[in-house]
Scaffold this active site. Sequence first.
Site, PDB file in Angstrom:
ATOM      1  N   ARG A   1      42.125   3.979  17.457  1.00  0.00           N
ATOM      2  CA  ARG A   1      43.053   4.841  18.190  1.00  0.00           C
ATOM      3  C   ARG A   1      43.402   4.295  19.553  1.00  0.00           C
ATOM      4  NH1 ARG A   1      42.215  10.028  15.236  1.00  0.00           N
ATOM      5  NH2 ARG A   1      43.424  11.607  16.307  1.00  0.00           N
TER       6      ARG A   1
ATOM      7  N   ARG B   1      48.440  24.531   9.622  1.00  0.00           N
ATOM      8  CA  ARG B   1      47.261  23.976   8.919  1.00  0.00           C
ATOM      9  C   ARG B   1      46.082  24.947   8.965  1.00  0.00           C
ATOM     10  NH1 ARG B   1      45.403  18.079  10.277  1.00  0.00           N
ATOM     11  NH2 ARG B   1      45.592  18.906  12.387  1.00  0.00           N
TER      12      ARG B   1
ATOM     13  N   ARG C   1      47.149  16.329  22.671  1.00  0.00           N
ATOM     14  CA  ARG C   1      46.879  15.391  21.569  1.00  0.00           C
ATOM     15  C   ARG C   1      48.077  14.473  21.334  1.00  0.00           C
ATOM     16  NH1 ARG C   1      45.372  19.103  16.755  1.00  0.00           N
ATOM     17  NH2 ARG C   1      45.164  17.175  15.566  1.00  0.00           N
TER      18      ARG C   1
ATOM     19  N   ARG D   1      41.689  24.964  12.726  1.00  0.00           N
ATOM     20  CA  ARG D   1      40.921  24.015  13.534  1.00  0.00           C
ATOM     21  C   ARG D   1      41.123  24.329  15.005  1.00  0.00           C
ATOM     22  NH1 ARG D   1      42.170  17.884  11.684  1.00  0.00           N
ATOM     23  NH2 ARG D   1      42.411  17.600  13.907  1.00  0.00           N
TER      24      ARG D   1
ATOM     25  N   LYS E   1      48.189  11.851   7.562  1.00  0.00           N
ATOM     26  CA  LYS E   1      47.257  10.748   7.238  1.00  0.00           C
ATOM     27  C   LYS E   1      46.159  11.215   6.279  1.00  0.00           C
ATOM     28  CE  LYS E   1      46.075  10.270  11.578  1.00  0.00           C
ATOM     29  NZ  LYS E   1      46.852  11.369  12.168  1.00  0.00           N
TER      30      LYS E   1
END
Length: 274
Positions: free
Chosen positions: A131, A170, A216, A205, A56
């Site tokens: 969300r 990431r 998550r 992160r 996203k």
Amino acid sequence: MLPVQRRRASIPWARPRCLSVAQRQREARTGLTLKAPVGSVPGMRIVLMGAPGSGKGTQSQRLVERFGIPQISTGDLLRSAVARGSEYGRRAKAAMDSGQLVADEIVLGIIRERLAERDAAHGFILDGFPRNLAQAQALRTMLAGIGAPLDAVVLFEVNYAEIIKRISGRRTCPQCGRVFNLHDASSGSTPRCDHCDDHPPLVQRRDDEEGTVRPRLEVYERETRPLAQHYAAQGLLRTIDADGPVEEVTARLVATLSSVPSAQPSAHAPQTAS
Ligand code: AP5
């Protein structure tokens, strides 16, 4: 490496603020100030939804360049609040670190403030918001109150094996905020930002660490994915296959958005190839 810069686009503001009585009343009711007259709100207002790591943020940045409207990422806004040690940030941190949703009250407060900023008056890309159903309903009320409803909601579909690979790879530059992925890295084992002069080491992160990814994904399935049905019922939902190279996903996304009447590349935005 694949760099994705997270930054806000700013659009030159060309109109004087000239509001009708009806709009002033709407603003008072919703608490949201949109700095353009009701009935002539230009630009595209879209939501990008999808699992963590589905791309996203990466695709939002490409739409920012193409359409000249800002990306509004609640994840980025919350991380910034945490880094500043603000009241919102202190209250959000524990939920974020454990992969849970931050309380609606905090997220809605942040989004209300952000949507009221000048650059959102010509449209916006909501990345990671809403969300859950309560957030979707609150957003609808906010936008209806100022005569600026959503144009489309795009659901990114990616298989979970690919998502886990993307999340595990990431890395972010702590200075400029660019997002990279180790799986695209051509350099050594301690990757550094190749955009900052002093090449700081990239960081992971905290919620991308192994133990937080599963919660998550569970939260996404339980709370967020059902929104697809909610938006399908309103005729707003479009779904894209978000697997494959970034450029191909962008091409699919732009093709999907071409059916949105307000999806015209901005005169202010540099034109991109895809
Ligand atoms: P948030 O920051 O929104 O995280 P997320 O939704 O989990 O999404 P991500 O940022 O993980 O992924 P993305 O889809 O943007 O993927 P990206 O483009 O980076 O939220 C974090 C936390 O904040 C939440 O867990 C929650 O606690 C809280 N929060 C946020 N919003 C909230 C809300 N509304 N309500 C309550 N709480 C909220 O891509 C991932 C990686 O893959 C990158 O390395 C990228 O380079 C790479 N990549 C991207 N596309 C491709 C591709 N096509 N091929 C290969 N690699 C790719």
